[in-house]
Write an enzyme that holds these catalytic residues in place. Structure first.
Site, PDB file in Angstrom:
ATOM      1  N   HIS A  93       0.838  -1.202   0.000  1.00  0.00           N
ATOM      2  CA  HIS A  93       0.000   0.000   0.000  1.00  0.00           C
ATOM      3  C   HIS A  93       0.871   1.250   0.000  1.00  0.00           C
ATOM      4  O   HIS A  93       0.585   2.234  -0.699  1.00  0.00           O
ATOM      5  CB  HIS A  93      -0.905   0.018   1.241  1.00  0.00           C
ATOM      6  CG  HIS A  93      -1.779  -1.191   1.368  1.00  0.00           C
ATOM      7  ND1 HIS A  93      -2.428  -1.527   2.529  1.00  0.00           N
ATOM      8  CD2 HIS A  93      -2.107  -2.152   0.476  1.00  0.00           C
ATOM      9  CE1 HIS A  93      -3.124  -2.621   2.346  1.00  0.00           C
ATOM     10  NE2 HIS A  93      -2.937  -3.030   1.111  1.00  0.00           N
ATOM     11  N   ARG A 143     -10.172   2.091 -13.354  1.00  0.00           N
ATOM     12  CA  ARG A 143     -10.053   0.646 -13.105  1.00  0.00           C
ATOM     13  C   ARG A 143     -10.869   0.307 -11.866  1.00  0.00           C
ATOM     14  O   ARG A 143     -10.698   0.926 -10.815  1.00  0.00           O
ATOM     15  CB  ARG A 143      -8.583   0.253 -12.889  1.00  0.00           C
ATOM     16  CG  ARG A 143      -8.408  -1.261 -12.704  1.00  0.00           C
ATOM     17  CD  ARG A 143      -6.951  -1.634 -12.539  1.00  0.00           C
ATOM     18  NE  ARG A 143      -6.408  -1.166 -11.265  1.00  0.00           N
ATOM     19  CZ  ARG A 143      -5.113  -1.266 -10.919  1.00  0.00           C
ATOM     20  NH1 ARG A 143      -4.251  -1.784 -11.777  1.00  0.00           N
ATOM     21  NH2 ARG A 143      -4.686  -0.827  -9.756  1.00  0.00           N
ATOM     22  N   GLU A 176      -3.506  -9.183 -17.811  1.00  0.00           N
ATOM     23  CA  GLU A 176      -2.405  -9.367 -16.858  1.00  0.00           C
ATOM     24  C   GLU A 176      -2.001 -10.825 -16.709  1.00  0.00           C
ATOM     25  O   GLU A 176      -1.073 -11.140 -15.965  1.00  0.00           O
ATOM     26  CB  GLU A 176      -2.813  -8.810 -15.487  1.00  0.00           C
ATOM     27  CG  GLU A 176      -3.147  -7.327 -15.523  1.00  0.00           C
ATOM     28  CD  GLU A 176      -3.800  -6.851 -14.238  1.00  0.00           C
ATOM     29  OE1 GLU A 176      -3.067  -6.439 -13.315  1.00  0.00           O
ATOM     30  OE2 GLU A 176      -5.053  -6.888 -14.164  1.00  0.00           O
ATOM     31  N   ARG A 236       7.635 -10.831  -8.487  1.00  0.00           N
ATOM     32  CA  ARG A 236       8.289  -9.521  -8.490  1.00  0.00           C
ATOM     33  C   ARG A 236       8.560  -9.013  -7.082  1.00  0.00           C
ATOM     34  O   ARG A 236       9.245  -8.006  -6.911  1.00  0.00           O
ATOM     35  CB  ARG A 236       7.468  -8.505  -9.291  1.00  0.00           C
ATOM     36  CG  ARG A 236       6.105  -8.153  -8.728  1.00  0.00           C
ATOM     37  CD  ARG A 236       5.303  -7.383  -9.767  1.00  0.00           C
ATOM     38  NE  ARG A 236       3.975  -7.021  -9.310  1.00  0.00           N
ATOM     39  CZ  ARG A 236       3.595  -5.793  -9.027  1.00  0.00           C
ATOM     40  NH1 ARG A 236       4.445  -4.798  -9.150  1.00  0.00           N
ATOM     41  NH2 ARG A 236       2.371  -5.530  -8.620  1.00  0.00           N
ATOM     42  N   CYS A 242       0.306  -0.593 -19.837  1.00  0.00           N
ATOM     43  CA  CYS A 242       0.319   0.166 -18.587  1.00  0.00           C
ATOM     44  C   CYS A 242       1.250  -0.519 -17.593  1.00  0.00           C
ATOM     45  O   CYS A 242       1.190  -1.730 -17.409  1.00  0.00           O
ATOM     46  CB  CYS A 242      -1.101   0.230 -18.019  1.00  0.00           C
ATOM     47  SG  CYS A 242      -1.209   1.015 -16.413  1.00  0.00           S
TER      48      CYS A 242
END
Length: 746
Positions: free
Chosen positions: A364, A507, A606, A640, A677
């Site tokens: 966050h 989104r 994605e 990641r 994106c």
């Protein structure tokens, strides 16, 4: 513990305090301490080893070993019995040291004559400072009372080390918190910043570790714990109707605050001669040491709760840590172990940068830091124990480096880097209003990502042609309860107003994985990134999705509206989400609300599976946006968030570019608008390669638009596409080397 032991311990601590009270140099103080401890413990040897660097211990004072070995005897972390104590933070107590596992013979010390060995870690709040050792000729194991008493003494030595009582010549006796330190972490947001440290939770410094009156110290402890309990009960009472996870944390706080074992151990420490503050910190240090060894996530959380509770208790006892935002330096760089999005947003754009001891690139805090456009480094170990408020600090978000109290040469080089970036941004300003048309006449649309109202002014200043991604989850993450539909209507309307007619892609709620709402029951998933998240949550909880769709439709108030669903992996998921849109439109029509003039509904690609969806999907979907961050980690099977593997994949890997080209071809065959994106869209080299293989819309953070546009204006996409094709034909794993050669020749 026997009264005689308590009395002896208090006598020793009293003598230590007298030894500290004079104006003696640091070495003299250490020498006195080793003599006093050996005399009190009735041992032939007492030695103090301190760290001279992260991996090396140095013998700094001794009573009983050869004095010539002081500041000459050194050992690596984990080497010998002393090194084992330091490495694992655990006591070593053996009656036969020369034959004990790990013993290392140091000829210059003369210690081979001594059989018994007792080593105690000298540590403060999990920070390893050194080792305290006593040895004797007799082959005996030291009693539990003796070990406990020496742990108390080690704690006092740690506090005095923190206060600079043993400063002298050499690296091992250098003052703490004054030397330049380079910390390596993980880059979570690019950029460079210089400023001064502001600790989110200021560290409490104990100036009176030794007490005269144990009875009064017990009273002070009980008074502070009573105040702590009342405070926790009040917080719990206020939270009962809200955040369930917060209630669970506060219930854990209350359990610890009422723990008889915790109180008993602190009372025993006070009986041995410690002040109330020192007793609390001794328990806290041991909890942190245990925390570093525990692998179980639940136990680590509970130890973390105890750590936080100890901090609260220390602030009550000392009155320290009561700072406010009014005390912020003019150029604050925030330092914290971790921080929630709400707390970070309260600091707002006053921050120059952020450094976290924990955290992750998808946390966050990272999302908010990107929205605030401030550099962020996470996993910077030791930063909260090493930094002090007001320290000069430089944060390199590009490399994941933190320079704390940097030397002049480092400062000069770093300022050169900042100046070069500023000059570059000034140059980019000259092309801000130009369309991004390449040298061979290809137009590329450059959009910006956003998530806060504070981002929207960048729409004009950056030269962005619209908002390719507005993250709606931030408004859900920063609250302790679900936002009301009316509140979302007001927010989304302000976003559209600020866009001044430019396209804004909203989104829908992308939660789950590393973005867990504080008021939703957490799900116990072995792999959250592949679990119940994003569109899956929305379809399983259609009430939440419908409420957000209603807010978006009402905010549009008849204007064009663009909605994008995240993490769509199957055609049926998009169809189900699109059906929810149609139901909501019909409901809003019946309620008399104006419907959008034009409604465009798309999806984020994605997962590799969506690239192989049926042709019908590409015909029906309004548009597609490739979410590069997630797509890469799933394509390469490399998390990641995992530093060991996340750098193993490369956006310009031939296999990954082939996947992107397949998506481009499928979208071209159905005239489906396509964009890219993610972080790679804002990296100039990656951006021009994506444009070369056919992506004509890129969405990135506002600060990246200038650098990307500047390079696009100079590149021939046809020539670049041939270079990529040639590298693939040669069998290169990545096209990066060939592309770099071409760009260097521009």
């Amino acid at each position: 513990m026997a009264d005689s032991t308590e009395s002896e311990s208090r006598k020793l601590l009293g003598r230590l305090r007298e030894a500290m009270a004079g104006d003696d140099a640091g070495q003299t103080r250490l020498d006195k301490i080793t003599h006093l401890i050996a005399d009190s413990m009735r041992t032939e040897v007492c030695s103090v080893y301190l760290f001279r660097d992260d991996e090396t211990l140095e013998l700094c004072a001794t009573e009983g070993l050869n004095l010539e070995s002081v500041h000459k005897t050194r050992m690596r972390l984990g080497e010998g019995l002393v090194g084992r104590v330091a490495k694992y933070g655990k006591v070593v107590n053996t009656p036969d040291a020369p034959n004990a596992k790990g013993f290392r013979y140091m000829a210059e010390t003369g210690e081979e004559r001594f059989s018994s060995f007792l080593g105690i870690p000298v540590q403060r709040l999990g920070e390893k400072l050194g080792v305290l050792v006593v040895q004797s000729l007799d082959a005996r194991e030291f009693s539990a009372d003796e070990v406990y008493a020496l742990e108390v003494v080690a704690m006092v030595i740690a506090e005095m080390t923190e206060l600079g009582a043993f400063v002298g010549e050499g690296a091992a006796l250098s003052p703490l918190h004054q030397q330049p330190v380079l910390l390596r972490g993980t880059s979570a947001q690019e950029g460079a910043a210089e400023g001064h440290v502001w600790l989110h939770e200021p560290r409490v410094v104990i100036t009176n570790p030794i007490a005269d009156d144990p009875h009064r110290e017990r009273e002070r402890l009980h008074e502070a714990v009573d105040e702590l309990r009342v405070g926790v009960d009040k917080m719990l009472e206020m939270s009962l109707d809200g955040d369930k996870e917060q209630v669970q944390v506060l219930e854990a706080y209350r359990m610890f605050a009422n723990s008889k074992g915790w109180m008993r151990r602190m009372e025993e420490d006070i009986a041995l001669g410690l002040s109330a503050e020192a007793a609390v910190e001794k328990e806290q240090s041991q909890a942190r040491a245990r925390m570093s060894q525990v692998q179980d996530a639940y136990l680590r959380e509970r130890l973390s709760d105890l750590d936080d509770l100890s901090n609260r208790l220390l602030r009550i006892l000392t009155g320290q840590g009561a700072t406010s935002s009014a005390d912020l330096p003019a150029d604050p760089i925030l330092i914290a172990r971790n921080i929630g999005p709400g707390d970070l947003l309260e600091y707002g754009r006053s921050l120059r940068g952020l450094v976290l001891e924990e955290g992750s690139v998808g946390s966050h805090a990272a999302i908010v830091a990107r929205a605030l456009a401030i550099p962020l480094v996470v996993n910077a170990k030791r930063i909260t124990t090493e930094a002090l408020n007001g320290d000069h600090i430089m944060v390199d978000g590009d490399q994941g480096l933190v320079h704390l109290r940097p030397e002049d040469t480092v400062s000069s080089a770093f300022r050169d880097k900042i100046a070069m970036q500023a000059d570059a941004q000034e140059r980019y300003g000259s092309v801000r209003d130009l369309p991004a048309v390449t040298a061979d006449g290809k137009r590329v649309d450059l959009l910006m990502n956003a998530g806060l109202m504070a981002d929207l002014p960048s729409l004009e200043s950056s030269g962005a042609e619209g908002v390719g991604l507005f993250r709606t989850e931030l408004q859900f993450l920063v609250r302790n309860k679900m936002p009301k539909r009316s509140e979302l209507v007001v927010l989304y309307k302000r976003v559209l107003d600020a866009g001044h007619g430019k396209r804004v892609v909203f989104r829908t709620l992308d939660i789950g994985s590393d973005k867990v709402l504080p008021y939703m029951k957490p799900t116990d998933e072995p792999n959250p990134a592949l679990g119940w998240r994003a569109i899956r949550v929305g379809l399983d909880k259609p009430g939440i999705m419908r409420m957000q769709l209603q807010a978006l439709i009402r905010a549009a108030d008849g204007r064009p509206l663009t909605i994008m669903f995240p993490f769509v992996a199957q055609f049926e998921e998009y169809r189900a989400a699109r059906a929810e849109v149609e139901k909501t439109l019909e409901l809003e029509r019946k309620l008399g609300h104006p419907l959008p003039e034009v409604l465009d509904v798309g999806a984020m690609l994605e997962t590799p599976s969506l690239a192989f969806a049926p042709q019908k999907f590409f015909e029906e979907v309004g548009f597609l946006s490739i979410g590069g961050n997630d797509l890469k980690q799933f394509f390469f099977a490399a998390d990641r968030e995992n530093e060991r593997v996340r750098k193993r994949y490369d956006t310009l890997n031939v296999s990954f570019l082939s996947l992107i080209e397949r998506i481009v071809e499928r979208c071209s065959s159905t005239d489906t608008p396509l964009s890219f994106c993610g972080e790679d869209a804002g990296r100039p080299i990656e951006a021009v390669c994506l444009a070369a293989i056919g992506i004509r819309t890129l969405s990135m953070r506002p600060a990246s638009i200038g650098p990307v546009k500047s390079l696009l204006l100079r590149v021939d996409l046809g020539a670049l596409r041939k270079i990529i094709a040639d590298a693939r034909h040669r069998g290169d794993q990545s096209v990066r080397p060939a592309v770099m050669d071409y760009l260097r020749d521009l």
